[in-house]
Design an enzyme around this catalytic site. Structure first.
Site, mmCIF file in Angstrom:
data_model
loop_
_atom_site.group_PDB
_atom_site.id
_atom_site.type_symbol
_atom_site.label_atom_id
_atom_site.label_comp_id
_atom_site.label_asym_id
_atom_site.label_seq_id
_atom_site.Cartn_x
_atom_site.Cartn_y
_atom_site.Cartn_z
ATOM 1 N N ASP A 192 5.801 20.070 8.239
ATOM 2 C CA ASP A 192 6.879 21.057 8.228
ATOM 3 C C ASP A 192 8.127 20.582 7.480
ATOM 4 O O ASP A 192 8.795 21.370 6.804
ATOM 5 C CB ASP A 192 7.238 21.461 9.676
ATOM 6 C CG ASP A 192 7.560 20.253 10.552
ATOM 7 O OD1 ASP A 192 6.860 19.228 10.441
ATOM 8 O OD2 ASP A 192 8.528 20.326 11.326
ATOM 9 N N LEU A 193 8.420 19.290 7.549
ATOM 10 C CA LEU A 193 9.641 18.789 6.887
ATOM 11 C C LEU A 193 9.494 18.809 5.370
ATOM 12 O O LEU A 193 10.443 19.131 4.650
ATOM 13 C CB LEU A 193 9.953 17.369 7.361
ATOM 14 C CG LEU A 193 10.238 17.245 8.863
ATOM 15 C CD1 LEU A 193 10.248 15.787 9.298
ATOM 16 C CD2 LEU A 193 11.582 17.890 9.192
ATOM 17 N N CYS B 147 -4.482 13.056 12.578
ATOM 18 C CA CYS B 147 -5.179 11.795 12.406
ATOM 19 C C CYS B 147 -5.115 11.016 13.708
ATOM 20 O O CYS B 147 -4.511 11.464 14.675
ATOM 21 C CB CYS B 147 -4.641 11.009 11.224
ATOM 22 S SG CYS B 147 -3.137 10.129 11.548
ATOM 23 N N ASP C 22 4.422 0.405 12.071
ATOM 24 C CA ASP C 22 3.218 -0.182 11.461
ATOM 25 C C ASP C 22 3.003 -1.642 11.865
ATOM 26 O O ASP C 22 2.012 -2.250 11.457
ATOM 27 C CB ASP C 22 3.285 -0.077 9.929
ATOM 28 C CG ASP C 22 3.141 1.352 9.452
ATOM 29 O OD1 ASP C 22 2.722 2.203 10.245
ATOM 30 O OD2 ASP C 22 3.463 1.621 8.279
ATOM 31 N N ILE D 257 7.669 6.650 17.022
ATOM 32 C CA ILE D 257 7.436 7.365 15.766
ATOM 33 C C ILE D 257 6.184 8.247 15.851
ATOM 34 O O ILE D 257 6.197 9.390 15.414
ATOM 35 C CB ILE D 257 7.295 6.376 14.581
ATOM 36 C CG1 ILE D 257 8.515 5.451 14.497
ATOM 37 C CG2 ILE D 257 7.095 7.124 13.251
ATOM 38 C CD1 ILE D 257 9.835 6.109 14.203
ATOM 39 N N ARG E 273 0.976 14.634 13.064
ATOM 40 C CA ARG E 273 1.530 14.444 11.722
ATOM 41 C C ARG E 273 1.588 15.735 10.889
ATOM 42 O O ARG E 273 0.931 15.863 9.860
ATOM 43 C CB ARG E 273 0.758 13.342 10.972
ATOM 44 C CG ARG E 273 0.710 12.047 11.749
ATOM 45 C CD ARG E 273 -0.041 10.960 11.030
ATOM 46 N NE ARG E 273 0.746 10.322 10.002
ATOM 47 C CZ ARG E 273 0.296 9.334 9.233
ATOM 48 N NH1 ARG E 273 -0.939 8.909 9.361
ATOM 49 N NH2 ARG E 273 1.068 8.772 8.324
ATOM 50 N N PRO E 274 2.420 16.683 11.340
ATOM 51 C CA PRO E 274 2.563 17.936 10.582
ATOM 52 C C PRO E 274 3.298 17.718 9.251
ATOM 53 O O PRO E 274 3.758 16.615 8.969
ATOM 54 C CB PRO E 274 3.387 18.817 11.516
ATOM 55 C CG PRO E 274 4.159 17.865 12.364
ATOM 56 C CD PRO E 274 3.309 16.630 12.500
ATOM 57 N N ARG F 158 -8.762 -0.159 4.132
ATOM 58 C CA ARG F 158 -7.810 0.816 3.601
ATOM 59 C C ARG F 158 -6.479 0.139 3.289
ATOM 60 O O ARG F 158 -5.769 0.583 2.387
ATOM 61 C CB ARG F 158 -7.554 1.921 4.634
ATOM 62 C CG ARG F 158 -8.741 2.797 4.894
ATOM 63 C CD ARG F 158 -8.383 3.926 5.825
ATOM 64 N NE ARG F 158 -7.295 4.719 5.249
ATOM 65 C CZ ARG F 158 -6.780 5.793 5.806
ATOM 66 N NH1 ARG F 158 -7.239 6.208 6.952
ATOM 67 N NH2 ARG F 158 -5.800 6.450 5.229
ATOM 68 N N ARG G 258 -4.059 10.902 4.421
ATOM 69 C CA ARG G 258 -2.923 11.786 4.566
ATOM 70 C C ARG G 258 -1.914 11.677 3.412
ATOM 71 O O ARG G 258 -1.276 12.653 3.024
ATOM 72 C CB ARG G 258 -2.244 11.424 5.881
ATOM 73 C CG ARG G 258 -1.294 12.400 6.301
ATOM 74 C CD ARG G 258 -0.517 12.012 7.496
ATOM 75 N NE ARG G 258 0.732 12.735 7.398
ATOM 76 C CZ ARG G 258 0.867 13.998 7.700
ATOM 77 N NH1 ARG G 258 -0.135 14.673 8.188
ATOM 78 N NH2 ARG G 258 2.012 14.617 7.532
ATOM 79 N N LYS H 209 0.840 -1.212 0.000
ATOM 80 C CA LYS H 209 0.000 0.000 0.000
ATOM 81 C C LYS H 209 0.870 1.256 0.000
ATOM 82 O O LYS H 209 0.698 2.148 -0.828
ATOM 83 C CB LYS H 209 -0.890 0.011 1.252
ATOM 84 C CG LYS H 209 -1.562 1.348 1.510
ATOM 85 C CD LYS H 209 -2.395 1.342 2.776
ATOM 86 C CE LYS H 209 -1.645 1.566 4.066
ATOM 87 N NZ LYS H 209 -1.442 2.953 4.484
ATOM 88 N N ASN H 210 1.821 1.318 0.935
ATOM 89 C CA ASN H 210 2.554 2.574 1.091
ATOM 90 C C ASN H 210 3.553 2.825 -0.038
ATOM 91 O O ASN H 210 3.921 3.971 -0.296
ATOM 92 C CB ASN H 210 3.245 2.618 2.457
ATOM 93 C CG ASN H 210 2.221 2.800 3.573
ATOM 94 O OD1 ASN H 210 1.069 3.143 3.308
ATOM 95 N ND2 ASN H 210 2.634 2.556 4.807
#
Ligand code: EPU
Length: 421
Positions: free
Chosen positions: A126-127, A118, A308, A330, A123-124, A400, A94, A22-23
């Protein structure tokens, strides 16, 4: 809404086919925006998150057709001229933020809704933003949307990520493929999904070195061309099903599963009493004795123990011999499965980012629900060995990220069914 009903039972035996990741697929799909020529992905998983990404890309003007029952995604962005990723799609997933880098690289501007928090953490972004700014983009937040502009195009830069973020690495690498000059990305994420993305981008003509290490170097090119790429095997699905015999007993063969993608996870399995062996086409996971032994786990970036798989490992530790300590480093809020496992009779004490699990002999079935994907599947694992019946509600989280979970586990002897309302 569907529910999954599991009746706890005996040991498992049989084969499960592992799907594409998925990812990896969610990062590969936006790469279509980088080229006018078609990008075809094979071995794509059939999941609702993949459909959400298709809807997003189509809203941007990409054309997508599916073949082989959804396992092949043929994408073309030759006419993709919209650069606005709408809140109504982005808020559902996201990973939608992965269109930011490609849109900016291709059009010089992009308007992408900020995804918001979420269930597992804030989970910003900024990076992602500071990396793209280092490449010359101007990014402002207005009305909940990131408005990004790179007048005269993106330029190569020397960038160091404060944290080895998977998404920020993917966005930056994709953006840099079409930037002017050389980009050096330091403290880059090393996850297998990054390696898969880079292999695909290279087939499209990108000049990239160092994937799978902490420093990735990208030499910008004028244009990328079409390619066909198979999505790498899903290491998280593999790890999840490796844990099924750990809790329920027995042995399962995971066709297409790859131990080399799982880093520290395999060492932990070995330490708790799971025998792993590679076959020519995948791997076999087998529980050595009765209950597994307790082990301590700290989640880390690849090749450390993956966040995960933390929820699934916790489910297994609930019936292990002894006390285990699981530390989540994380995400700040990824223990939402603990209260549900406690409802099934588990002994878990959560203090901040640390969960202490005291193994019990048996869990008991109960109605449960989870607020995220990996938490949901951890409850299914727990249910496999629990006494009585467990009903897992809010199954849309599972859909999902796990393709036909009830069929795959049913094929190895689990008593599991989906009940539609
Ligand atoms: N972070 C920031 N700022 C940023 C980006 C990230 O502070 O700009 C923080 C996050 O808040 C988080 C940490 O860094 O605490 C890790 O985030 P990362 O960016 O690495 O994660 P991601 O790209 O958002 C991907 C996976 C997740 C997986 C993480 C970590 C996809 C689509 N998602 O998310 O998968 O947990 O990497 O490995 O690739 C899942 O599949 O269930 C899932 C959540």
């Amino acid at each position: 809404m569907d529910r999954i009903v599991v009746k706890g039972g005996g040991p498992l035996a049989g084969r499960i086919e592992i799907s594409g990741a998925k990812n990896a697929c969610l990062a590969l799909m936006p790469a279509t925006l980088l080229s006018e020529e078609p990008l075809t992905l094979t071995n794509a998983p059939r999941l609702s998150d993949i459909r959400t990404m298709s809807v997003l890309l189509e809203s941007l003007g990409a054309e997508i057709s599916t073949m082989q029952d959804g396992k092949v995604l043929a994408m073309s962005s030759h006419a993709a001229d919209n650069h606005v990723a709408d809140y109504d799609i982005v808020r559902k997933m996201r990973a939608s933020n992965l269109v930011l880098g490609p849109l900016l690289a291709r059009h010089g501007h992009a308007v992408v809704s900020l995804p918001g928090g979420c269930a597992i953490g804030a989970r910003p972004m900024d990076l992602h933003i500071s990396a793209l700014e280092a490449m010359g983009a101007q990014i402002d937040l207005r009305d909940g949307y990131l408005h990004a502009e790179a007048k005269g195009g993106l330029k190569g830069a020397d960038i160091t990520l404060r944290f080895a973020s998977v998404g920020a690495t993917e966005n930056t690498v994709m953006a840099a493929t079409l930037a002017k000059g050389t980009t050096i990305l330091r403290n880059a994420a090393r996850e297998p999904e990054i390696v898969d993305l880079v292999e695909c981008l290279r087939k499209m003509g990108a000049q990239i070195e160092g994937e799978g290490t902490a420093t990735i170097t990208i030499e910008g090119v004028d244009r990328l061309h079409g390619a066909t790429h198979p999505v790498v095997a899903d290491r998280i699905e593999t790890g999840t099903y490796m844990l099924a015999p750990a809790i329920a007993g027995g042995e399962v063969e995971l066709v297409g599963g790859r131990m080399d993608l799982l880093g520290a996870f395999c060492e932990k399995l070995d330490a708790c009493g799971i025998e792993l062996s590679e076959t020519g086409t995948g791997l076999i996971a087998k529980r050595r004795n009765g209950r597994v032994d307790a082990v301590n786990v700290v989640t880390e970036v690849f090749p450390g123990f993956p966040t995960d798989l933390q929820a699934q490992m916790m489910a297994v530790m609930c019936t292990a011999n002894g006390v285990s300590v699981l530390e989540e480093r994380i995400f700040e809020n990824r223990f939402m499965h603990a209260p549900e496992l406690i409802r099934m009779g588990a002994h878990i004490d959560v203090q901040g980012g640390i969960a202490t699990v005291t193994g019990v002999e048996k869990l008991r079935g109960a109605p449960v629900m989870a607020t995220d994907l990996r938490a949901s599947v951890s409850l299914i694992l727990a249910a496999l060995a629990a006494e009585g019946e467990t009903v897992v509600n809010r199954v849309y989280h599972l859909d999902r990220g796990y393709e036909r979970v009830e069929e795959k586990l049913g094929a190895v002897g689990a008593r599991i069914e989906r009940v539609s309302e």
